[in-house]
Design a protein around this motif. Structure first.
Motif, short mmCIF file in Angstrom:
data_model
loop_
_atom_site.label_atom_id
_atom_site.label_comp_id
_atom_site.label_asym_id
_atom_site.label_seq_id
_atom_site.Cartn_x
_atom_site.Cartn_y
_atom_site.Cartn_z
N ASP A 79 0.82 -1.20 0.00
CA ASP A 79 0.00 0.00 0.00
C ASP A 79 0.86 1.26 0.00
OD1 ASP A 79 -2.54 -0.99 -0.14
OD2 ASP A 79 -3.24 0.12 1.62
N GLN B 91 -6.80 8.19 0.21
CA GLN B 91 -7.30 6.96 0.82
C GLN B 91 -8.44 7.25 1.77
OE1 GLN B 91 -4.21 4.69 2.65
NE2 GLN B 91 -3.34 4.02 0.70
N LEU B 92 -8.24 8.25 2.61
CA LEU B 92 -9.25 8.53 3.62
C LEU B 92 -10.56 8.97 2.99
CD1 LEU B 92 -7.30 10.27 6.51
CD2 LEU B 92 -7.82 7.87 6.14
N SER B 93 -10.47 9.75 1.94
CA SER B 93 -11.71 10.25 1.33
C SER B 93 -12.55 9.08 0.83
CB SER B 93 -11.39 11.20 0.18
OG SER B 93 -11.05 10.48 -0.98
N ASP B 94 -11.88 7.96 0.55
CA ASP B 94 -12.63 6.77 0.16
C ASP B 94 -13.14 5.99 1.37
OD1 ASP B 94 -12.50 7.07 -2.50
OD2 ASP B 94 -10.88 5.65 -2.86
N ARG B 95 -12.21 5.70 2.27
CA ARG B 95 -12.49 4.64 3.21
C ARG B 95 -12.81 5.09 4.63
NH1 ARG B 95 -7.38 1.98 0.80
NH2 ARG B 95 -6.20 2.27 2.70
N LEU B 96 -12.67 6.35 4.93
CA LEU B 96 -12.80 6.73 6.34
C LEU B 96 -14.26 6.74 6.78
CD1 LEU B 96 -11.11 7.42 8.75
CD2 LEU B 96 -11.41 9.83 8.21
N GLY B 97 -14.51 6.14 7.93
CA GLY B 97 -15.87 6.11 8.47
C GLY B 97 -16.16 7.32 9.34
N SER B 138 -5.14 6.09 8.46
CA SER B 138 -4.97 5.22 7.29
C SER B 138 -4.76 3.77 7.73
CB SER B 138 -3.76 5.67 6.47
OG SER B 138 -2.56 5.29 7.11
N ARG B 139 -4.51 3.58 9.01
CA ARG B 139 -4.33 2.23 9.56
C ARG B 139 -3.20 1.48 8.87
NH1 ARG B 139 -7.43 1.12 13.28
NH2 ARG B 139 -9.47 2.05 13.60
#
Lengths: 279, 279
Positions: A79, B91-97, B138-139
């Motif tokens: 990633d 990434q965050l704009s996609d996956r962040l809750g 982003s974990r």
DNA sequence: ATCACAAGATTGGATACCAATCAACATTTT
DNA sequence: AAAATGTTGATTGGTATCCAATCTTGTGAT
């Protein structure tokens, strides 16, 4: 001339990315100090460097081992690599001049010829190198170093996978990325970079044990160059035919070493190419 | 418990990012070994770690110094940081809750309160921390480590600049980035991240000498936990050695750099800048 | 067979020592 | 006096040796 521990660290690094030292392999201080003919402390310093680089892990009072990343970490590494290369792609699509594009094309072409000639090993090396060249064109040394470290770690990961890549496919990816970028289709290029890496990581099966084929002493022979003292050695010509006892169960895992030394340009400080041993 | 050289490296790192040890400052092995009450070898290992992290540079046979990046390198560091944070933003704009967005907002709010309360030091720390929190979401631990290293290096850079930031402005940037991202306006958010960092780097004036205000012995006092002279007892009491709370909260202080000196900038004639002797 | 315990091995670290190199000082030469 | 040239001292990189703490292993008792 850089410090001795750096030299040792470089040799260990190369041995790891050449898959001569596999994940989980114990890196004993005494053993390595005897192999390299240096004191234990120098070895320890080298191991610290390796650990900082993510290629080894040091467990307190237990010693150092070649890193054995989890599946989770493997995905994180890929990633991160994707993120970096996508970012560089964005920069290049803006700022790269004709000479840069030419260099990329030329590199792809060289790999294509290697594939055509059936030289798989060379094609493999060139395929790796493409990513490095790509990032170098960003002209950002800091970024280059970060990227190089990530690449080293992905190379380490390959020891853990059932690798049988379709190099042609990856080669096409490289070619298409260059095409897309030069045409300004950044978004598509970035998506392709993503799938490119996902294609690699998808092949991973990591719940498998890896058994070393050789002891560290044998694995490191190609990296010991002349500077070793001649007192105890029978010369650097030692072949690995010699097996001092301990013929631990050998798994069938073919390791191929690249012929030409592409000098993965790891650390800016060291550039010695010690690899040209007769073997 | 990690190794002792790691402990020393951590303390030196904190001293550097707290600007208690300024770029160019000599890090003598014997001096540090006496300060920390450890052997020279442990100090050397710590310095290797610092150098790998880009916070120190080791010159063969001359010793280690706090890194003094060039203007070029400073820009590269900020470029890399921008690249990383833009990638994470994507990434965050996609996956962040929702929980993630809430955490970001909460952080911004805390900083806003600190600013309102006139607590500049806290606001500064929170402002830095925002970026770290951002990347943590982003974990990806690998990415976090890379980012943390870049942040450390930018913090080091602040020792070299005529710092007079408009924290409100930067705070607004943070707030707006969160807004834009949550609304899916990724492109604008990424542009803002870019300008955000450019705003910082623009203030840089680096052709200036930095003089240490104190000797390393003085600079490192806050990081010597409890038993400075516990050579004999080797305390079981040093449990909390790694707690960063102590260093961060208590030791952030404003350093007043000497007035701009019309002295010749780049001439190496007068190199005795070490050891802030009372002049 | 299992558990406890002693013996050995390995690491982390300290200390002392040495060679090479660098920096600052002292000396000579122009 | 200024520049060039030793000379000396300090610092680093490295080795060897020793020691304590911990881990591993093998043995013995239950």
């Amino acid at each position: 001339m850089s410090s001795r521990s750096q030299t040792i660290a470089d040799k260990l690094t190369r041995a790891i990315i050449d898959h001569r030292l596999v994940p989980g392999c114990k890196l004993g201080e005494r053993e390595l100090s005897e192999i390299f003919n240096v004191s234990r402390i120098v070895v320890r310093q080298a191991l610290i460097r390796l650990a900082d680089d993510g290629l080894a892990q040091i467990e307190r009072n237990r010693g150092a081992f070649v890193a054995k990343p989890s599946m989770q970490e493997a995905m994180e590494i890929y990633d991160a690599l994707t993120l970096v290369e996508q970012g560089v792609a964005a920069q290049l699509s803006d700022r790269l001049g004709p000479a840069g594009w030419a260099e990329l094309r030329q590199h792809v072409e060289r790999q294509r010829q290697a594939v055509a000639a059936g030289n798989d090993a060379l094609a493999d090396v060139l395929g790796q190198e493409f990513h490095t060249v790509f990032v170098r064109l960003s002209r950002n040394k800091v970024m280059q170093e970060i990227h190089a470290q990530l690449v080293r770690r992905t190379t380490l990961l390959r020891s853990l996978i059932t690798a049988d890549f379709d190099y042609c496919n990856l080669l096409d990816d490289h070619s298409r990325v260059v095409d897309l970028l030069e045409k300004g289709r950044l978004k598509q290029a970035m998506d392709l970079i993503d799938t490119h890496h996902r294609a690699v990581v998808r092949g991973y099966i990591m719940d498998r044990e890896v058994f070393p084929e050789m002891t560290p002493a044998e694995a490191l022979v190609p990296y010991l160059d002349g500077t070793v003292d001649a007192a105890t050695t029978a010369g650097p010509l030692r072949r690995m035919a010699k097996s001092p006892g301990n013929g631990k169960a050998a798994s069938h895992l073919h390791i191929h070493l690249p012929k030409a030394d592409p000098a993965p340009a790891s650390r800016a400080s060291n550039k010695k190419t010690n690899r040209g041993l007769p073997s």
